[in-house]
Design a protein around this motif. Structure first.
Motif, short mmCIF file in Angstrom:
data_model
loop_
_atom_site.label_atom_id
_atom_site.label_comp_id
_atom_site.label_asym_id
_atom_site.label_seq_id
_atom_site.Cartn_x
_atom_site.Cartn_y
_atom_site.Cartn_z
N TRP A 27 10.51 -17.40 1.15
CA TRP A 27 9.08 -17.25 0.85
C TRP A 27 8.28 -18.47 1.31
O TRP A 27 7.20 -18.33 1.90
CB TRP A 27 8.90 -17.01 -0.65
N GLU B 202 7.90 -18.36 5.06
CA GLU B 202 6.95 -17.34 5.49
C GLU B 202 5.51 -17.64 5.07
O GLU B 202 4.56 -17.11 5.65
CB GLU B 202 7.36 -15.98 4.91
N THR C 152 4.44 -11.92 1.80
CA THR C 152 4.74 -12.48 3.12
C THR C 152 5.79 -11.69 3.88
O THR C 152 6.24 -12.13 4.94
CB THR C 152 5.21 -13.94 2.97
N LYS C 153 6.18 -10.55 3.37
CA LYS C 153 7.20 -9.74 4.04
C LYS C 153 6.74 -9.37 5.46
O LYS C 153 5.60 -8.99 5.68
CB LYS C 153 7.47 -8.48 3.23
N ARG D 106 6.06 -11.23 7.89
CA ARG D 106 5.16 -12.16 8.55
C ARG D 106 5.91 -12.89 9.65
O ARG D 106 7.08 -13.26 9.50
CB ARG D 106 4.60 -13.17 7.52
N ILE E 44 7.24 -15.81 11.42
CA ILE E 44 7.46 -17.20 11.01
C ILE E 44 7.34 -18.17 12.17
O ILE E 44 7.43 -19.39 11.97
CB ILE E 44 8.83 -17.35 10.32
#
Length: 226
Positions: free
Chosen positions: A150, A153, A218-219, A221, A223
């Motif tokens: 998390w 992200e 933030t799934k 996203r 990076i």
């Protein structure tokens, strides 16, 4: 409940001693400080503070009873009463000698009342303690499992190191670092050896509320974006 169970299975003599010979601190409330000392410089030398400090350090649960104003604090163990001493303004050498004597006398009285100096391995329920510790570790993994992903992200790559470091160390360093001193002060003030657990509980509830209301999902996203 888990920490109470750890005491019950790890050191059951504390429970039996508390039932047979409950401990009460009888003191003038105005002499009792909130013993929060994050840098180790404060001196708590009133008779109430000295009595509560020794009991809290020994993890002995106790009740509080109000005494007449100005009275020297006393500790009642079952039907036996031990006076504390007033250390405020006492020369350092005299204070050390009297405090050592007080700690020794109180320790002997607690031992006579059945309070153990440490857990008896023969009476420890190792499977139960191991199961409870495993449960606590599982709770830790529930946090540390998603937190790394998390945090990665949550921030763009160009500021990710600083952005991760700052909140992580504020949480672990400052809020976590204050845990021992805050918890000790809470236990010493109340006599409840589990009362200090309210500090991490309140922090956890606060982070849950803030995370739910203000932090984004933030799934999926990217990076690698800058």
């Amino acid at each position: 409940p888990i920490f109470k169970a750890l005491t019950e299975y790890g050191n059951p003599e504390v429970f039996s001693a508390q039932e047979r010979n409950p401990v009460t601190v009888i003191a003038d409330p105005s002499q009792c400080s909130f013993q929060f000392d994050p840098v180790g410089k404060a001196k708590f030398t009133s008779s109430c503070d000295l009595a509560k400090s020794v009991l809290a350090k020994k993890a002995i649960p106790y009740a509080n009873e109000k005494a007449e104003p100005g009275a020297v604090a006393r500790i009642r163990i079952g039907d036996k009463v031990l006076p504390s001493f007033e250390g405020t303004g006492m020369p350092a050498a005299d204070f050390k000698a009297q405090n050592d004597a007080f700690v020794a006398t109180l320790g002997s009285a607690l031992k006579d009342a059945g309070y153990p100096e440490k857990a008896d391995p023969a009476k420890t329920n190792y499977p139960a303690v191991l199961a409870l510790l495993t449960l606590l570790v599982i709770y830790v993994t529930m946090v540390y499992g998603p937190i790394a992903a998390w945090l990665v992200e949550l921030f763009p790559a160009r500021i990710r190191y600083t952005s991760m470091s700052l909140p992580y160390h504020i949480g672990n360093g400052w809020f976590g670092g204050f845990l021992p001193t805050v918890a000790f002060a809470m236990v010493a003030a109340t006599g409840d050896i589990y009362y200090g657990l309210w500090y991490p509980i309140v922090i956890a509830v606060m982070t849950a509320i803030l995370g739910t209301l203000f932090l984004p999902e933030t799934k999926d996203r990217d990076i690698h974006h800058t």
